[in-house]
Design a protein around this motif. Structure first.
Motif, PDB file in Angstrom:
ATOM      1  N   GLY A   1      32.150  38.377  31.798  1.00 41.44           N
ATOM      2  CA  GLY A   1      33.111  39.113  32.750  1.00 41.44           C
ATOM      3  C   GLY A   1      34.379  39.772  32.219  1.00 41.44           C
ATOM      4  N   GLN A   2      35.088  38.717  31.509  1.00 39.51           N
ATOM      5  CA  GLN A   2      36.484  39.259  30.823  1.00 39.51           C
ATOM      6  C   GLN A   2      36.269  40.212  29.806  1.00 39.51           C
ATOM      7  OE1 GLN A   2      39.475  37.959  31.922  1.00 39.51           O
ATOM      8  NE2 GLN A   2      37.935  37.035  33.701  1.00 39.51           N
TER       9      GLN A   2
ATOM     10  N   LEU B   1      34.348  42.436  29.893  1.00 41.82           N
ATOM     11  CA  LEU B   1      34.076  43.999  30.689  1.00 41.82           C
ATOM     12  C   LEU B   1      35.411  44.416  31.178  1.00 41.82           C
ATOM     13  CD1 LEU B   1      30.771  43.209  32.725  1.00 41.82           C
ATOM     14  CD2 LEU B   1      30.754  44.413  30.761  1.00 41.82           C
ATOM     15  N   ARG B   2      36.577  43.428  31.029  1.00 40.83           N
ATOM     16  CA  ARG B   2      37.743  44.111  31.794  1.00 40.83           C
ATOM     17  C   ARG B   2      38.311  44.866  30.714  1.00 40.83           C
ATOM     18  NH1 ARG B   2      41.055  39.277  34.795  1.00 40.83           N
ATOM     19  NH2 ARG B   2      42.255  41.220  35.180  1.00 40.83           N
ATOM     20  N   PHE B   3      37.942  44.746  29.359  1.00 42.71           N
ATOM     21  CA  PHE B   3      38.606  45.339  28.301  1.00 42.71           C
ATOM     22  C   PHE B   3      37.742  46.523  27.495  1.00 42.71           C
ATOM     23  CE2 PHE B   3      40.490  41.084  28.731  1.00 42.71           C
ATOM     24  CZ  PHE B   3      41.937  41.520  29.006  1.00 42.71           C
ATOM     25  N   THR B   4      36.263  46.361  27.762  1.00 41.24           N
ATOM     26  CA  THR B   4      35.467  47.232  26.874  1.00 41.24           C
ATOM     27  C   THR B   4      34.265  47.173  28.020  1.00 41.24           C
ATOM     28  OG1 THR B   4      34.287  47.803  24.970  1.00 41.24           O
ATOM     29  CG2 THR B   4      34.490  45.429  25.625  1.00 41.24           C
ATOM     30  N   ASP B   5      33.143  48.165  27.415  1.00 41.74           N
ATOM     31  CA  ASP B   5      32.028  48.059  28.101  1.00 41.74           C
ATOM     32  C   ASP B   5      31.002  47.078  27.583  1.00 41.74           C
ATOM     33  OD1 ASP B   5      31.360  49.045  25.713  1.00 41.74           O
ATOM     34  OD2 ASP B   5      30.618  51.080  26.462  1.00 41.74           O
TER      35      ASP B   5
ATOM     36  N   SER C   1      32.264  39.568  43.274  1.00 41.87           N
ATOM     37  CA  SER C   1      32.625  40.540  42.078  1.00 41.87           C
ATOM     38  C   SER C   1      31.887  39.977  40.841  1.00 41.87           C
ATOM     39  CB  SER C   1      34.184  40.309  42.185  1.00 41.87           C
ATOM     40  OG  SER C   1      34.553  39.066  41.838  1.00 41.87           O
TER      41      SER C   1
ATOM     42  N   GLN D   1      33.663  38.685  38.675  1.00 44.98           N
ATOM     43  CA  GLN D   1      34.221  37.393  38.073  1.00 44.98           C
ATOM     44  C   GLN D   1      33.759  36.430  38.869  1.00 44.98           C
ATOM     45  OE1 GLN D   1      35.735  40.455  38.279  1.00 44.98           O
ATOM     46  NE2 GLN D   1      35.833  40.727  36.290  1.00 44.98           N
TER      47      GLN D   1
ATOM     48  N   SER E   1      30.464  35.254  37.751  1.00 45.08           N
ATOM     49  CA  SER E   1      30.733  34.358  36.716  1.00 45.08           C
ATOM     50  C   SER E   1      31.167  33.047  36.865  1.00 45.08           C
ATOM     51  CB  SER E   1      31.615  35.092  35.828  1.00 45.08           C
ATOM     52  OG  SER E   1      31.263  36.439  35.315  1.00 45.08           O
TER      53      SER E   1
END
Length: 441
Positions: free
Chosen positions: A194-195, A197-201, A286, A288, A291
């Motif tokens: 999940g984390q 996905l916050r910065f990349t795909d 969501s 997050q 997760s």
């Protein structure tokens, strides 16, 4: 209930049929007062280090599966594929892990544990790196299949190494300890996914898995020594390996524990496959939150697994503990089916999450004890027996995974129904084949 599962299994496993040449003579030169090979005793003395290495190997499958789960909806959008097709990437990985164990298990009985393991880990790293660059769903499915085939080495050989080093109740306790380590992976993997996905795909998740696989390969090369000495290895080829497996499957009790454990494993993987869509698309969690809930369920599994190893094993027979675990799984699956089908009216995220928590926690009683009871009967061919255990689990899991989405993304009934059918089947196999109340092989 007669004597404990450990002593009973130790008495009976001599009755399992074997083929000529599948086992070296039980040498007096195993070299230790306990009768274990000197290499295995040396590995045991390393204690925590070997536990961490084996835990890492058993954690690799949940890492490979669970870090990817929060990204499933994103993959459907990125590759313009329906959810049922994207779920085949999970099925492909499961299938690869199942088929790979059939090959790697007998290989480890013939050539030792270390060389097949290192080869498998290297191929795993390459396959995972290829997933990063997959341009289509079809190629991603193919790379995930290769990833599963290679990753099977860690699963099957870790169990075989445990069988090399331990016996009886000690082995059951060690499996519960491994669950503490491998259980951390499902806790942190979706959180990491999940984390990420916050910065990349979703491709970044496979990049992280590539690094994890490379590090684990180096750790195995550096610190995991051989536990199967040459005099205990098999000398035959594929035909002999197949005969050995046929002899294992001819043992009704071994087959019972194997199938019961595999069906319980299918309950787990139906949850893994369906939960991203059920929790996020149907109940509005969501990525997050999903997760976090997934991690909480994994914590329950870990805690119950430790209760099993530290408090229950040795005080109660393994069969009694296993029966309780399977009963709770059946009841939890039935409650989930009633909730998701609307019998109690419209229910929200919390009741469904609570039912899944109970179901997942009970796995801490079912999974280590089915493994221990089956492997206690197979001292002569730990690699082949471990391969059968793993192959059956992953094949049944691979069949169950796509069934949970058969009615689309708007209902959780298929997930609960698959879980209940598999749970009842596990209990039926345990009672009908293992027959713990009258253990006569």
């Amino acid at each position: 209930m007669p004597e404990s599962g450990a002593s009973r299994a130790q008495q009976e496993r001599a009755d399992i049929p074997t083929t000529a040449g599948t086992r070296a003579a039980e040498p007096a030169a195993t070299g230790t007062p306990t009768g274990k090979p000197a290499a295995a005793e040396a590995a045991r003395r390393t204690g925590l280090l070997v536990t961490l290495v084996l835990g890492g190997l058993t954690a690799l499958p949940p890492l490979s599966m669970d870090m990817y789960l929060p990204a499933l909806p994103a993959v459907t959008e990125s590759l313009h594929a329906p959810a049922a097709t994207v779920q085949l990437t999970l099925t492909a990985c499961l299938t690869g892990m199942a088929l790979g164990q059939v090959v790697v298990g007998p290989m480890s009985d013939r050539w030792g544990r270390r060389r097949p393991l290192l080869l498998g880990m290297i191929v795993y790293v390459v396959a995972t790196a290829l997933c990063v660059f997959a341009p289509t769903t079809g190629l991603l499915i193919g790379f995930r299949l290769l990833q599963g085939l290679a990753g099977a080495a860690g699963i099957v050989i870790a169990r075989a190494v445990v069988r090399d080093m331990y016996d009886g109740l000690e082995m059951a306790r060690f499996f519960s300890t491994l669950m503490l380590i491998s259980g951390v992976a499902p806790v942190i993997a979706p959180l990491i996914g999940g984390q990420v996905l916050r910065f990349t795909d979703w491709r970044g998740i496979f990049a992280v898995l590539t690094v994890v696989g490379l590090v684990l390969t180096l750790v195995v090369w550096k610190w995991l020594h051989e536990t199967l000495p040459p005099q205990d290895r098999h000398t035959g080829g594929i035909g002999e390996a197949l005969r050995t497996m046929r002899g294992l499957l001819a043992d009704r009790v071994f087959a019972g524990y194997t199938i019961a454990g595999s069906l319980a494993f299918a309950v787990l993987f139906s949850y893994i496959s369906a939960s991203p869509f059920v929790m996020q698309e149907i109940y509005g969690a969501s990525p997050q939150t999903f997760s976090l809930l997934f991690g909480v369920n994994s914590v329950g599994l870990v805690i119950v697994g430790q209760i099993n190893g530290k408090l229950l094993v040795g005080r109660f027979s393994l069969d009694k503990v296993l029966a309780v675990g399977l009963s709770v799984i059946v009841l939890a699956a039935a409650a989930l089916l009633l909730m998701t089908s609307g019998v109690f009216g419209k229910v929200g995220l919390v009741p469904v999450a609570a039912g899944l928590f109970v179901l997942m926690s009970a796995m801490g009683l079912a999974m280590p004890n089915t493994n221990a009871q089956a492997l206690m009967r197979t001292k002569h061919a730990a690699g082949s027996a471990s391969a059968l255990l793993g192959t059956a689990s992953f094949l049944i899991g691979a069949v169950a995974s796509p069934l949970v989405g058969i009615a689309g993304e708007d209902t959780a009934v298929p997930m609960a129904l698959v879980q209940l059918v598999c749970a009842v089947g596990a209990m039926a196999c345990f009672l009908g084949l293992c027959r713990p109340w009258q253990r006569t092989a």
